[in-house]
Scaffold this active site. Structure first.
Site, PDB file in Angstrom:
ATOM      1  N   LYS A 116       0.809  -1.213   0.000  1.00  0.00           N
ATOM      2  CA  LYS A 116       0.000   0.000   0.000  1.00  0.00           C
ATOM      3  C   LYS A 116       0.852   1.277   0.000  1.00  0.00           C
ATOM      4  CE  LYS A 116      -4.600   1.077   1.577  1.00  0.00           C
ATOM      5  NZ  LYS A 116      -5.352   0.416   0.534  1.00  0.00           N
ATOM      6  N   GLY A 164     -12.901   0.450   7.789  1.00  0.00           N
ATOM      7  CA  GLY A 164     -14.266   0.218   7.348  1.00  0.00           C
ATOM      8  C   GLY A 164     -15.218   1.340   7.756  1.00  0.00           C
ATOM      9  N   GLY A 165     -14.704   2.577   7.780  1.00  0.00           N
ATOM     10  CA  GLY A 165     -15.575   3.714   8.096  1.00  0.00           C
ATOM     11  C   GLY A 165     -15.559   4.078   9.569  1.00  0.00           C
ATOM     12  N   GLU A 200      -6.495  13.558   5.270  1.00  0.00           N
ATOM     13  CA  GLU A 200      -6.481  13.451   3.815  1.00  0.00           C
ATOM     14  C   GLU A 200      -7.499  14.422   3.252  1.00  0.00           C
ATOM     15  OE1 GLU A 200      -5.875   9.041   2.419  1.00  0.00           O
ATOM     16  OE2 GLU A 200      -7.849   9.769   1.780  1.00  0.00           O
ATOM     17  N   ASN A 290      -3.448  -2.830 -10.363  1.00  0.00           N
ATOM     18  CA  ASN A 290      -3.723  -4.265 -10.371  1.00  0.00           C
ATOM     19  C   ASN A 290      -2.856  -4.915 -11.431  1.00  0.00           C
ATOM     20  OD1 ASN A 290      -5.742  -4.098  -8.362  1.00  0.00           O
ATOM     21  ND2 ASN A 290      -7.160  -3.359  -9.913  1.00  0.00           N
ATOM     22  N   ARG A 292      -2.635  -7.656 -13.107  1.00  0.00           N
ATOM     23  CA  ARG A 292      -3.264  -8.873 -13.653  1.00  0.00           C
ATOM     24  C   ARG A 292      -4.382  -8.461 -14.601  1.00  0.00           C
ATOM     25  NH1 ARG A 292      -8.001  -7.981 -11.102  1.00  0.00           N
ATOM     26  NH2 ARG A 292      -7.870  -7.146  -9.007  1.00  0.00           N
ATOM     27  N   VAL A 295     -11.493  -8.409 -14.011  1.00  0.00           N
ATOM     28  CA  VAL A 295     -12.800  -9.008 -14.295  1.00  0.00           C
ATOM     29  C   VAL A 295     -13.466  -8.280 -15.477  1.00  0.00           C
ATOM     30  CG1 VAL A 295     -15.124  -9.387 -13.360  1.00  0.00           C
ATOM     31  CG2 VAL A 295     -13.132  -9.694 -11.883  1.00  0.00           C
TER      32      VAL A 295
END
Lengths: 452, 70
Positions: A116, A164-165, A200, A290, A292, A295
């Protein structure tokens, strides 16, 4: 070119890779778990071998067993698809040691982009803008206020240990920020035992827009335009389209050039995707890369006329790109929806046996499928069972085709998210291209949650 | 005595309570994992957990008894 490819994946993406290999005259080896022994991809590959039990650790993440089968079958390449071992640098390294081509970038690049903090530092150095913020804890409320003044309000105050918020608060002015800092730091200390706070710039009405790139080993890099993937539930994409209804030609070109240049700087090879957050003023900020196949790659294929799996195999085989940036076309508009085995209201999974499956057919309709009309959808893997892709000359033609196709799409025996997709596509905000990342909460569930 | 049943096929991800523990109505007892998603299973009544019938990692089907409550 590679002669025999082992596909280290399952479901629709395994089928997708087999199709291209067959067309190119490349032999395929499928590997599968006990839960997938009757899956269509097992039948369609030239050879198929059991990996182990249904759990991913015993099967699709069992890298030693996958490599053992690759050796035994004398496969000269491994296509990892997406998910599972596709972004596992250690696995790519092992392939290299065994003399088997891993169809993707080098282990070093996979490893760098998987971190990250390091990936953000590398991409900033490679010229991509980041969301203004600081990567070390704030000293005090005064420092927070000073930085916020530089970034411009609103800002997002985050507790380091939250997630998660939880422990996040949007602040629209200095008074709010100072009050939030004192209170949230105290709460973070109490709940998480860690009072570290970060700051941020808050991106309002954000969109998720990503750029597809292709790079060969000689350093030739092209961008294949963008995909807009803002419509998500639980941070998973539900509907994607290309081109984005929001970008203008100038921003499209600027983002594409910046992404291609950054990929080249980090020594990227093969197909990759750089994800950006885009604000209402069309400023774009790097999110992640990403390393790769994605999708949603079919919508890029629809507007460029390229087969991305073929390009991946050619690059992995050591070939140079057969085209330059000026040869890449942008023709029409494509939309993909993901068909999930889940309750359209609660969005909870709905595994079970499919008793009937009727797919819409017609001009501009494409299917990528991992199931048949008698498949058992097991609870062991991702709920995505199929993808429906439509193409039109214009966005409005693609939207009408999608509406008609969804109305004819029948899956019996399990619940699917098709009713949710119909709601999205029928919504006025979608039709007008007003697609921000809070689309489902705001327009479908009608709840007011702060998006991040 | 009442039974707490699974509402879908999946694996037992986490057991949140132990026998003898007092639970309230709506309290999560067990978390299942199905299709890469965590599904909390809550108690429908207040009471004392008498037995936990599954272990973390077990595979359960729709309707299987996960725990009993007095």
């Amino acid at each position: 070119m590679l002669k025999k490819i082992l596909i280290a994946n399952r479901g629709e993406i395994a089928e997708r890779i087999i199709k291209t290999c067959t067309r190119l005259g490349i032999k395929t080896v499928a590997v599968y778990s006990e839960a997938d022994k009757d899956a269509p991809f097992v039948e369609h590959a030239d050879e198929a071998y059991l990996l182990g039990g249904p759990r991913v650790q015993e099967s699709y993440l069992n890298s030693n067993r996958i490599l053992e089968i690759a050796r035994q079958t004398k496969a000269d390449g491994i296509h990892p698809g997406y998910g599972f071992i596709s972004e596992n640098a250690e696995f790519a390294q092992k392939c290299e040691q065994e003399g088997i081509v891993f169809i993707g970038p080098t282990p070093d690049v996979i490893s760098l982009m998987g971190k990250k903090v390091e990936s953000r530092i590398a991409m900033e150095a490679a010229g991509l803008p980041l969301v203004p913020g600081i990567s070390r804890p704030l000293k005090d409320a005064d420092e927070a206020a000073e930085l916020a003044g530089n970034f411009g309000y609103p800002v997002m105050l985050k507790a380091s240990a939250g997630g998660g918020g939880i422990g996040m608060q949007a602040c629209s002015n200095e008074a709010e920020l100072r009050k939030a800092f004192e209170g949230n730091q105290k709460r973070a200390l109490m709940f998480f035992g860690n009072g570290d706070m970060f700051l941020e710039k808050l991106i309002e009405k954000p969109r998720h827009i990503e750029i597809q790139i292709l790079s060969d080993a000689d350093g030739n890099t092209v961008y294949l335009w963008e995909r807009e993937c803002s419509i998500q539930r639980r941070h998973q994409k539900v509907l994607e389209e290309a081109p984005s209804p929001f970008l203008d030609a100038e921003t499209r070109e600027a983002m594409g050039k910046a992404a291609a240049a950054a990929a080249k700087t980090i020594g990227y090879t093969n197909a990759g995707t750089i994800e950006f957050l885009v604000d209402e003023d069309k400023n774009y900020y790097f999110l992640e890369m990403n390393t790769r196949l994605q999708v949603e790659h079919p919508i890029t294929e629809e507007i460029t006329g390229l087969d991305l799996v073929e390009e991946q195999i050619r690059i992995a085989s050591g070939e140079s790109l057969r085209f330059e940036q000026k040869d890449i076309i942008l023709d029409g508009h494509a939309i993909e929806v993901r068909i999930y085995a889940e309750d359209p209201k609660t969005m909870y999974p709905s595994p079970g046996k499919i008793t009937d499956l009727k797919l819409p057919q017609g001009a501009g309709i494409r299917h990528e499928l991992g199931v048949t009309s008698t498949s058992n959808v097991t609870p062991f893997y991702d709920p995505m069972i199929a993808k429906l892709i439509v193409k039109g000359c214009t966005r409005s033609e693609a939207v009408s085709r999608l509406k008609e196709a969804l109305a004819q799409y029948r899956v019996e025996g399990i619940k699917t998210n098709i009713p949710l997709l119909v709601d999205i596509v029928s919504h006025e905000a979608f039709q007008s291209g007003d697609t921000t990342t809070d689309f489902i909460q705001k327009n479908i569930l009608k709840t007011n949650t702060v998006s991040s | 005595m009442a039974e707490i049943k699974s509402n879908m096929a999946g694996s037992v991800w986490k057991v949140l309570v132990a026998p003898g523990e007092k639970v309230t109505e709506g309290q999560d007892i067990i978390i299942l994992e199905s299709m890469k998603m965590e599904i909390p299973i809550a108690s429908e009544q207040e009471g004392i957990i008498s037995e936990i019938k599954v272990n973390e990692g077990d595979f359960v089907n729709d309707g299987d008894v996960l725990a009993t409550i007095d």
